[in-house]
Write a protein that holds these residues in place. Structure first.
Motif, short mmCIF file in Angstrom:
data_model
loop_
_atom_site.label_atom_id
_atom_site.label_comp_id
_atom_site.label_asym_id
_atom_site.label_seq_id
_atom_site.Cartn_x
_atom_site.Cartn_y
_atom_site.Cartn_z
N THR A 408 -42.15 -46.67 10.09
CA THR A 408 -41.54 -45.12 9.66
C THR A 408 -40.50 -44.87 10.62
O THR A 408 -39.80 -44.00 10.26
CB THR A 408 -42.80 -44.31 9.64
OG1 THR A 408 -43.48 -44.28 10.99
CG2 THR A 408 -43.86 -44.62 8.41
N GLY A 409 -40.50 -45.28 11.74
CA GLY A 409 -39.55 -44.75 12.88
C GLY A 409 -39.95 -43.58 13.43
O GLY A 409 -41.07 -42.90 13.01
N SER A 410 -39.30 -43.08 14.43
CA SER A 410 -39.86 -41.87 15.11
C SER A 410 -38.48 -41.03 15.57
O SER A 410 -38.65 -39.85 15.84
CB SER A 410 -40.51 -42.32 16.51
OG SER A 410 -39.86 -43.07 17.38
N ASN A 596 -43.76 -53.77 6.89
CA ASN A 596 -44.88 -53.22 6.29
C ASN A 596 -44.26 -51.87 5.62
O ASN A 596 -44.25 -50.63 6.22
CB ASN A 596 -45.85 -52.75 7.17
CG ASN A 596 -46.62 -53.76 7.80
OD1 ASN A 596 -46.72 -55.00 7.22
ND2 ASN A 596 -47.23 -53.46 9.10
N THR A 597 -43.78 -52.08 4.46
CA THR A 597 -43.25 -50.86 3.61
C THR A 597 -44.13 -50.45 2.39
O THR A 597 -44.20 -49.23 2.12
CB THR A 597 -41.92 -51.39 3.02
OG1 THR A 597 -42.21 -52.53 2.32
CG2 THR A 597 -41.06 -51.80 4.31
N GLU A 602 -54.30 -45.22 2.75
CA GLU A 602 -53.89 -44.06 3.17
C GLU A 602 -53.10 -43.81 4.40
O GLU A 602 -51.65 -43.34 4.45
CB GLU A 602 -55.14 -43.16 3.37
CG GLU A 602 -54.61 -41.68 3.70
CD GLU A 602 -55.96 -40.79 4.08
OE1 GLU A 602 -55.75 -39.43 4.46
OE2 GLU A 602 -57.05 -41.22 3.82
N ASN A 603 -53.39 -44.80 5.21
CA ASN A 603 -52.41 -45.07 6.33
C ASN A 603 -52.09 -46.37 6.79
O ASN A 603 -52.09 -46.82 7.99
CB ASN A 603 -53.33 -44.42 7.78
CG ASN A 603 -53.52 -43.14 7.72
OD1 ASN A 603 -52.75 -42.32 7.03
ND2 ASN A 603 -54.83 -42.80 7.72
N SER A 604 -52.19 -47.20 5.73
CA SER A 604 -51.89 -48.77 5.95
C SER A 604 -50.73 -49.16 4.86
O SER A 604 -50.65 -48.76 3.54
CB SER A 604 -52.96 -49.88 5.65
OG SER A 604 -53.65 -49.56 4.53
#
Length: 880
Positions: A408-410, A596-597, A602-604
């Motif tokens: 996702t990046g930050s 991982n796109t 839910e969080n993977s």
């Protein structure tokens, strides 16, 4: 304890000798070759010097006392021929071979000695049948079959054991002969055993015949020194061949791994003969001369020769020094090894002798048998662990690659402000006004001989508000104006600086009048030689491709801004500031295969295993990008085709890998079917942004996949819509989109990119809609390419005309630091910059953040060569 005599530079010489002998790797023994060093001195000093050098070839062993570090020969030769000296050297080498390095075998030398002994009749210790392996078939004498002796009864057969043994011996000798035939005919290091002018078949029998003929010529009563040189040279060549073979190291054989130092030959020819003759000096001097001659063509670089001879009238003229001899023992690669002589008188009284340290001492004193046992034990443990951990890939454990965090990046790009601003048509008009102001500056302040014109082809402002936001019309004009402003600020202080007028041409909605505008520019260029090029063409469409063909035929340089289709590359006069679709497809394909796109929980997330490509087959950009991606991502399957606006008057392509749909609801259902039918499916959207908005609404309202996670990868068409908050509230959408520049504030921007961002934000604020999408930066860079080429033409003293500008861009070395990254038009990539920068941003509820950066962002900036996910890095594809 003998010490090396205290001559001048003795320390340098002994240290150079140690370094020459103590080679640590197999590759080092391939070269360079070390020349023979001759010490011309007295007998007492020679003995002391050579004994000290010999001491350095030995080391202390707790179990065996003093042992050799490497095979060496220390020979005090008092009398005898050179042939006998060579035999003594071979004998000493075998005797002084380290046990831990394995037995020193000299097969080629032994073969020649066996030929000589057999010819002289002195090989009585060898039975005729054994020597048969060293003869041709015609002269081989094997024992006849003998049926007497013990027998073995096998059912109805009675087999004499002596016959079986005789047959086995015949087979063994035949294999031995074949092995030698292969060596002599094929192995490179055995070539020196053949005469230079030999033209026949290189068989085993032919080699033995040549060896025997050379030996007979040397031992005849009327033999000449040349005949003796040939035989002794052959013996020495065989000895050097064997030493080179022994010196090669191996990974599996522990004895071969220990063959680190080079072999050393220490020959003392200063001993006088008992009858008052010259003793061994003649033989040693002949050996040195022959060694030097044989060393040049020989592959052997694993031997160091130090010889001592009396200082007589046959010495070489001149006085060498030990300092120069030390330099000769550290030769440069490719140096020709020639003997070097040093005349050394008796050392001065009180001079300090030098202790020669061992050339090599092992850290771990392990015998080959123990080392093999240790390696076998380690291998057994490794195999046991492999078996024990064979189940690990089926478990979630630290030993497996179970990193499932979504990429996702930050560093989020600032969300664009929705504060009240002038309407988009007004902003469009303001941008045109900025260009007009800079044109006025060029006309009033610029020098006529350094003022040029660039034509700009633009599309009309779209009537739809969303298309205006996602389009390039406004930011492109701003980028042109900022490029002019930068050039005009620097031109007065630079003798080669230029002023630029930009003349804009409106090509209509979606460039429908582009061909007509191109013809108008051609007519204008015929009148104005200072019209140096054309820019614009922000979209890859059939109309723009046709217009580019017109301009290319007229030989007008073109530098487009955001157009990416390879179909735009219509000829050598076209250049693009953005990476083409082929590069974008390679970068994005590698990214979705590893990143991982696709949501799996839910969080993977996980990398895409399948991709649904949605494309418009009638749109040059969309169709080409979809095709290139499908070629790189083999499991993409059939592309989903959709032509916006219906199919009236449009010929629907009939292609086997294209699944045409005729309404957006059909597209939504097709995508839903792909996503639901196979997990980890990603949608690659190459159509325009207007169709994407329509698709999202239809997908959510009419398809069976409403509210289910959907991962989409889109091109630069979606960037402005994402940055302006166009997809807010769609929590089910997991969106990635590309851009052609690094966002403002990114640490890996070049100084040019930072300066452009500063100028843009100062003029249009940090919350501007188009700050980070790349349209303005690419337009700025397109003008800079033409301007810098013109400036270089001015510096070269040539006219500022289109042919000269084109020649500089096509020189194969045009290099420019741009706001969108480095623009290097190198040889082989003249139509697009080499490894042009491309970024991928992830769009979420907090905005967009870069997750991938591939390409050259500036000179001396290492970023852009790889991207990371968790603890793993992936190389970026580079242009071929």
């Amino acid at each position: 304890m003998p010490e090396f005599p205290g001559w001048d530079h003795s320390s340098e010489f002994t240290e150079a000798y140690r370094k020459a002998v103590r080679s640590r790797s197999r590759l080092a023994k391939r070269g360079p070759k070390h020349p023979p060093i001759v010490l011309r001195t007295g007998a007492e000093e020679a003995q002391q010097a050579l004994e000290a050098l010999e001491l350095g070839l030995q080391r202390s062993s707790r179990a065996r006392g003093t042992v050799p570090c490497t095979p060496y020969a220390h020979v005090d030769w008092r009398a005898g021929s050179r042939t006998e000296l060579i035999a003594k050297v071979a004998e000493e080498l075998k005797k002084n071979a380290p046990v831990e390095a394995g037995r020193l075998r000299l097969p080629a030398y032994d073969l020649l000695r066996c030929v000589a002994d057999n010819g002289a009749g002195t090989d009585a210790q060898l039975a005729d049948r054994v020597f048969a392996r060293h003869r041709g078939r015609a002269t081989a004498v094997l024992p006849a079959r003998d049926t007497t002796g013990p027998t073995v009864n096998a059912g109805f057969m009675t087999v004499p054991l002596r016959s079986v043994w005789s047959l086995a011996e015949r087979v063994r000798l035949k294999f031995w002969e074949r092995r030698w035939e292969w060596r002599l005919a094929r192995r490179r290091r055995y070539r020196l055993l053949w005469p230079e002018n030999y033209r026949g078949m290189r068989t085993y029998a032919a080699a033995l015949a040549e060896f025997h003929r050379t030996w007979e010529a040397a031992v005849r009563p009327d033999s000449t020194p040349r005949d003796l040189d040939r035989w002794d040279g052959l013996l020495l060549a065989a000895l050097m061949t064997d030493l080179y073979a022994h010196a090669r190291q191996g990974l599996l054989h522990p004895g071969r791994r220990r063959r680190r130092p080079r072999h050393a030959l220490l020959l003392n020819g200063t001993r006088p003969a008992a009858d008052g003759g010259d003793g061994g000096s003649t033989a040693v001097a002949g050996f040195v001369r022959l060694y030097g001659a044989q060393q040049r063509p020989s592959p052997n670089a694993a031997t160091v020769l130090i010889a001592a001879l009396p200082d007589t009238h046959d010495a070489a003229p001149g006085n060498g020094t030990l300092e120069e001899a030390a330099r000769r023992l550290d030769p440069a690669k490719g140096a020709i090894p020639t003997p070097y002589e040093v005349r050394l008188p008796r050392p001065e009284p009180g001079s300090r002798s030098v202790t020669v340290l061992p050339v090599w001492t092992p850290w771990v004193r392990l015998r080959p048998g123990g080392e093999l046992a240790l390696e076998a034990g380690a291998l057994a443990v490794a195999l046991w662990l492999t078996g024990q951990l064979a189940f690990v890939p089926y478990l979630g454990s630290p030993f497996t690659d179970t990193y499932t965090q979504c990429l996702t990046g930050s560093d989020y790009v600032q969300q664009q402000s929705r504060a009240a601003k002038p309407a988009l048509p007004a902003q469009y008009a303001d941008a045109l006004k900025m260009i007009a102001e800079q044109n006025k500056t060029a006309e009033t302040e610029g020098r006529p001989e350094r003022t040029v014109t660039i034509a700009h082809v633009r599309a009309s402002v779209a009537p739809n508000e969303a298309e205006r936001q996602s389009g390039a019309a406004i930011p492109e004009l701003r980028g042109l104006a900022l490029a002019q402003q930068s050039l005009h600020r620097l031109a007065p202080a630079n003798d080669n600086g230029i002023w630029v007028r930009i003349k804009t041409y409106d090509a209509g909605l979606q460039f429908k009048n582009a061909r007509k505008v191109a013809a108008e520019i051609v007519r204008e260029a015929e009148k104005d030689q200072h019209l140096i090029g054309v820019t614009g063409f922000t979209e890859s469409r059939k109309e723009t491709v046709a217009a580019l063909r017109v301009l290319n035929s007229a030989r007008i340089p073109i530098v487009s801004s955001t157009a990416t289709a390879k179909a735009m590359e219509v000829g050598r006069y076209y250049h693009g500031a953005a990476p083409n679709n082929k590069r974008e497809a390679r970068v994005v394909s590698q990214f979705v295969k590893n990143a991982n796109t696709v949501r799996t929980g839910e969080n993977s997330c996980a990398p895409a295993e399948s991709v649904a490509v949605v494309t418009d087959p009638t749109d040059v950009y969309s169709d080409e990008l979809g095709r290139e991606f499908a070629l790189d991502f083999r499991s993409a399957g059939s592309r989903i085709g959709y032509i916006p606006g219906g199919n009236s008057g449009v010929v629907v392509p009939n292609e086997p890998d294209l699944d045409m749909k005729f309404s957006m609801s059909e597209v939504a259902e097709a995508v839903c079917s792909r996503v639901a039918g196979k997990n980890k499916t990603l949608v690659y959207w190459t159509s325009r942004v207007r169709e994407f908005d329509n698709f999202l609404e239809t997908y959510q309202s009419l398809s069976k996949c409403a509210n289910k996670d959907l991962t989409v990868m889109g091109g630069n068409e979606l960037t402005n819509a994402a940055l302006s908050g166009g997809f807010v509230g769609k929590s089910w959408l997991h969106l990635y989109h590309t851009a052609h520049m690094l966002p403002a504030g990114h640490p890996d921007r070049s100084a040019t990119a930072k300066a452009f961002n500063d100028a843009y934000t100062e003029k249009f604020t940090r919350s501007d809609l188009w700050l980070n999408d790349g349209h303005a930066a690419l337009a700025h860079d397109a003008v800079q390419v033409l301007a810098q080429a013109t400036s270089q033409a001015n510096a070269a003293g040539v006219e500022l005309t289109r042919p000269n500008v084109q020649q500089i861009i096509n020189s194969g070395s045009f290099d420019l630091e741009g706001a969108s990254g480095r623009l290097l038009f190198a040889a082989g990539s003249l139509q697009r910059p080499l490894n042009k920068l491309l970024t991928v941003l992830h769009h979420g509820k907090d905005g967009s953040a870069p997750v991938l950066m591939c390409g050259d962002s500036g000179k001396n900036i290492d970023a852009g060569k790889e991207w990371r996910q968790g603890g793993t890095s992936y190389d970026c594809p580079e242009d071929e």
